[in-house]
Design a protein around this motif. Structure first.
Motif, short mmCIF file in Angstrom:
data_model
loop_
_atom_site.label_atom_id
_atom_site.label_comp_id
_atom_site.label_asym_id
_atom_site.label_seq_id
_atom_site.Cartn_x
_atom_site.Cartn_y
_atom_site.Cartn_z
N LEU A 61 64.37 14.15 37.74
CA LEU A 61 63.19 13.67 38.29
C LEU A 61 63.09 13.86 39.93
CD1 LEU A 61 62.95 10.21 36.78
CD2 LEU A 61 61.24 12.22 36.29
N TRP A 64 62.20 17.71 39.95
CA TRP A 64 60.93 17.78 39.41
C TRP A 64 59.85 17.63 40.45
CZ3 TRP A 64 57.87 14.11 35.92
CH2 TRP A 64 56.62 14.59 35.49
N GLU A 65 60.21 16.50 41.47
CA GLU A 65 59.32 16.34 42.61
C GLU A 65 59.68 17.33 43.69
OE1 GLU A 65 59.03 12.60 45.87
OE2 GLU A 65 60.35 12.42 43.93
N ARG A 67 59.97 20.70 43.09
CA ARG A 67 59.30 21.92 42.52
C ARG A 67 57.97 21.72 42.75
NH1 ARG A 67 62.21 25.80 39.53
NH2 ARG A 67 60.34 26.27 38.61
N SER A 68 57.42 20.26 42.45
CA SER A 68 56.02 19.91 42.36
C SER A 68 55.42 20.01 43.87
CB SER A 68 55.78 18.49 41.64
OG SER A 68 56.03 18.46 40.37
N TRP A 104 62.60 26.87 33.58
CA TRP A 104 61.80 25.24 34.09
C TRP A 104 61.31 25.03 32.76
CZ3 TRP A 104 63.14 21.82 36.69
CH2 TRP A 104 62.15 20.70 37.11
N THR A 108 62.15 21.37 31.28
CA THR A 108 61.22 20.27 31.12
C THR A 108 60.79 19.78 29.82
OG1 THR A 108 59.34 21.87 31.52
CG2 THR A 108 60.18 20.69 33.43
N THR A 112 61.31 16.32 28.43
CA THR A 112 60.17 15.16 27.88
C THR A 112 60.47 14.67 26.55
OG1 THR A 112 58.40 17.01 28.91
CG2 THR A 112 57.99 15.62 26.93
N MET A 125 57.90 9.14 33.73
CA MET A 125 57.27 10.33 33.98
C MET A 125 55.87 10.36 33.90
SD MET A 125 58.80 13.27 31.20
CE MET A 125 58.31 14.97 31.50
N ARG A 128 54.75 9.89 37.33
CA ARG A 128 55.06 11.07 38.14
C ARG A 128 53.78 12.27 37.68
NH1 ARG A 128 60.22 11.61 40.28
NH2 ARG A 128 60.94 9.80 40.90
N GLU A 129 53.47 12.60 36.48
CA GLU A 129 52.66 13.34 36.25
C GLU A 129 51.32 13.07 36.81
OE1 GLU A 129 52.43 16.06 34.45
OE2 GLU A 129 54.03 16.21 32.85
#
Length: 203
Positions: A61, A64-65, A67-68, A104, A108, A112, A125, A128-129
């Protein structure tokens, strides 16, 4: 001064763990990766891992944060200078800022599937989305406004863009040399922006 040094060292340790996790997840698969493998790749002990993350879930997570946030910065930069006479150029730039990355995508997709088996993690998740969508949408809406268009339903636009991105990702990855696939992907993004926004003078 000592506190600053410790903080910087901790940040470097955390970043090395994130970088090691990205490569290990991509090579081994999220479900087969162990804390020991990530630590070995990063050059740290389990103690260093657990002083930064409580689990591989939390590590993912955080990755992911990170990269986002980078993607959001790149989308902002891509849409900073818009040419009202060439909106497709803006779409091309924004799509390029959120590329389909083979490694990636595999990570993911596996995470998922893992999250869907865990109700608590699934809720995290989903949150976060939603946070990512809510961060990107104002940038896109502002860009559309500069192009003379308004968005009646921002949530609908966000969901549609996510659906196009996720839905075309497999096609792009399984047919990497087919330019027509990428062209259709871009056209779909254009169509979504057109359908979910209206000219200002029609308000």
């Amino acid at each position: 001064m000592a506190t600053t040094t410790v903080t910087r060292r901790r940040a470097r340790t955390r970043q090395r763990l994130l970088d090691a996790a990205l490569h290990t997840f991509a090579e081994e698969g999220f479900g087969r990766t162990t804390v020991e493998q990530v630590c070995e790749r990063a050059g740290f002990t389990r103690g260093a891992f657990y002083s930064n993350f409580s689990s591989l879930d939390e590590l993912f997570l955080a990755l992911w944060e990170e990269r986002s946030a980078r993607m959001l910065d790149e989308v902002r930069a891509a849409l900073a200078d818009l040419d009202p006479d060439d909106p497709e150029a803006a779409v091309r730039a924004a799509v390029a800022a959120a590329p389909v990355d083979d490694a990636w995508y595999r990570i993911t997709a596996e995470f998922t599937a893992h999250a869907l088996r865990n109700p608590g993690l699934r809720r995290v998740m989903a949150a976060r989305e939603a946070a990512i969508r809510d961060a990107v949408l104002p940038v896109l809406v502002a860009a559309l406004e500069r192009l003379g268009r308004r968005v009646p339903d921002e949530r609908a636009l966000g969901d549609a863009l996510v659906a196009v991105h996720d839905g075309t990702a497999v096609q792009v990855l399984t047919q990497p040399d087919d330019d027509a696939v990428r062209a259709r992907r871009q056209a779909l993004f254009m169509n979504v922006l057109d359908v979910y926004s209206t000219p200002e003078d029609s308000a």
